[in-house]
Design a protein around this motif. Structure first.
Motif, PDB file in Angstrom:
ATOM      1  N   LEU A 181       2.975  -6.283  -9.628  1.00  0.00           N
ATOM      2  CA  LEU A 181       1.219  -6.842  -8.915  1.00  0.00           C
ATOM      3  C   LEU A 181       0.375  -7.813  -9.354  1.00  0.00           C
ATOM      4  CD1 LEU A 181       0.257  -3.003  -8.174  1.00  0.00           C
ATOM      5  CD2 LEU A 181       1.033  -4.761  -6.852  1.00  0.00           C
ATOM      6  N   TRP A 200       0.705  -1.410  -0.077  1.00  0.00           N
ATOM      7  CA  TRP A 200       0.064  -0.223  -0.078  1.00  0.00           C
ATOM      8  C   TRP A 200       0.788   1.293  -0.491  1.00  0.00           C
ATOM      9  CZ3 TRP A 200      -4.271  -1.497  -1.412  1.00  0.00           C
ATOM     10  CH2 TRP A 200      -4.971  -2.552  -0.758  1.00  0.00           C
ATOM     11  N   HIS A 201       2.392   1.072  -0.063  1.00  0.00           N
ATOM     12  CA  HIS A 201       2.709   2.211   0.656  1.00  0.00           C
ATOM     13  C   HIS A 201       3.394   2.891  -1.196  1.00  0.00           C
ATOM     14  CE1 HIS A 201       5.293   5.150   2.486  1.00  0.00           C
ATOM     15  NE2 HIS A 201       6.570   4.280   1.729  1.00  0.00           N
ATOM     16  N   TRP A 202       4.051   1.625  -1.721  1.00  0.00           N
ATOM     17  CA  TRP A 202       4.910   1.658  -2.598  1.00  0.00           C
ATOM     18  C   TRP A 202       4.028   1.737  -4.278  1.00  0.00           C
ATOM     19  CZ3 TRP A 202       5.212  -2.639  -5.773  1.00  0.00           C
ATOM     20  CH2 TRP A 202       4.810  -3.885  -5.450  1.00  0.00           C
ATOM     21  N   ALA A 203       2.865   0.695  -3.873  1.00  0.00           N
ATOM     22  CA  ALA A 203       2.631   0.075  -5.390  1.00  0.00           C
ATOM     23  C   ALA A 203       1.611   1.011  -5.863  1.00  0.00           C
ATOM     24  CB  ALA A 203       1.761  -0.763  -4.701  1.00  0.00           C
ATOM     25  N   THR A 204       1.591   0.860  -6.944  1.00  0.00           N
ATOM     26  CA  THR A 204       0.166   1.986  -8.259  1.00  0.00           C
ATOM     27  C   THR A 204       0.117   0.520  -9.094  1.00  0.00           C
ATOM     28  OG1 THR A 204       1.751   2.115 -10.127  1.00  0.00           O
ATOM     29  CG2 THR A 204       1.906   4.070  -8.328  1.00  0.00           C
ATOM     30  N   PRO A 205      -1.040   0.901  -9.444  1.00  0.00           N
ATOM     31  CA  PRO A 205      -1.960  -0.243 -10.073  1.00  0.00           C
ATOM     32  C   PRO A 205      -1.595  -0.876 -11.696  1.00  0.00           C
ATOM     33  CG  PRO A 205      -3.799   0.846  -9.715  1.00  0.00           C
ATOM     34  CD  PRO A 205      -3.119   1.768  -9.366  1.00  0.00           C
ATOM     35  N   GLU A 206      -0.615   0.193 -12.252  1.00  0.00           N
ATOM     36  CA  GLU A 206       0.054  -0.275 -13.293  1.00  0.00           C
ATOM     37  C   GLU A 206       2.018  -0.883 -13.353  1.00  0.00           C
ATOM     38  OE1 GLU A 206       0.065   3.218 -12.004  1.00  0.00           O
ATOM     39  OE2 GLU A 206      -1.866   3.320 -12.781  1.00  0.00           O
ATOM     40  N   ARG A 207       2.159  -1.169 -11.884  1.00  0.00           N
ATOM     41  CA  ARG A 207       3.345  -1.878 -11.819  1.00  0.00           C
ATOM     42  C   ARG A 207       3.500  -3.346 -12.169  1.00  0.00           C
ATOM     43  NH1 ARG A 207       6.173   0.837  -7.537  1.00  0.00           N
ATOM     44  NH2 ARG A 207       7.796  -1.110  -7.545  1.00  0.00           N
ATOM     45  N   ARG A 227      -1.054   8.318   5.671  1.00  0.00           N
ATOM     46  CA  ARG A 227      -2.051   7.545   4.224  1.00  0.00           C
ATOM     47  C   ARG A 227      -1.697   6.426   4.392  1.00  0.00           C
ATOM     48  NH1 ARG A 227       0.702  11.685   0.060  1.00  0.00           N
ATOM     49  NH2 ARG A 227       2.596  10.811   1.371  1.00  0.00           N
TER      50      ARG A 227
END
Length: 169
Positions: A115, A105-112, A156
């Motif tokens: 994941l 939740w700290h480092w991820a974005t859906p585009e990674r 956050r």
């Protein structure tokens, strides 16, 4: 066991964290049994066999068992090692394995690309479950605030846990 997180932590932090996890679990399921393995932060690589024995003991014969472990791709070495051990135990014993993200939740974005979006599932929580979850998270005070009351984890980051769903891989 949390004793080395943060690195300048007081000597009794492992005891504090043990009390916190027992309190958190009691808020969720008062009759649950908590078994702590006493593996220090950063020590899971060297104590992998101890972790495996502890998990195997907890799984027992595997009947009606759901093994829930940190997601192996979370980006935290101890989480990865414990997740790998649990995945191995699940494969050998036939129990179901659900993995939960923490640091994602700290480092991820859906585009990674790393994941496993297709393998992720949201498990909806009823209002009472979400309330109890919030109380359990707040039981981990030493992971949320330092001894002077300053935040340890960014607000956050904590909002990822203030949801009416749990996300599993």
């Amino acid at each position: 066991d949390g004793a080395a997180s943060p690195p300048d932590a007081p000597g009794d932090l492992a005891d504090v964290r043990a009390r916190e996890v027992r309190d958190a679990v009691a808020r969720l399921c008062p009759h649950a049994t908590v078994t702590l393995l006493g593996v220090p932060d950063g020590g899971t690589v060297d104590r992998r066999d101890d972790v495996a024995r502890g998990v195997l003991d907890a799984v027992g014969d595997g009947a009606r068992t759901l093994l829930v472990a940190p997601w192996r791709g979370d980006g935290h070495r101890d989480h990865r090692v414990v997740g790998e051990v649990c995945a191995d135990v699940a494969a050998r014993s036939g129990v179901r394995l659900w993995e939960y993200p923490v640091w994602m939740w700290h480092w991820a974005t859906p585009e990674r690309p790393e994941l496993p979006v297709e393998a992720m599932r949201a498990y909806p929580l009823r209002a009472r479950e979400a309330l109890l979850k919030g109380r359990a998270i707040r039981a981990h005070a030493s992971q949320v605030f330092d001894p002077d009351g300053a935040p340890v984890l960014h607000g956050r980051f904590l909002t990822a846990f203030d949801r009416d769903v749990e996300v599993f891989v």
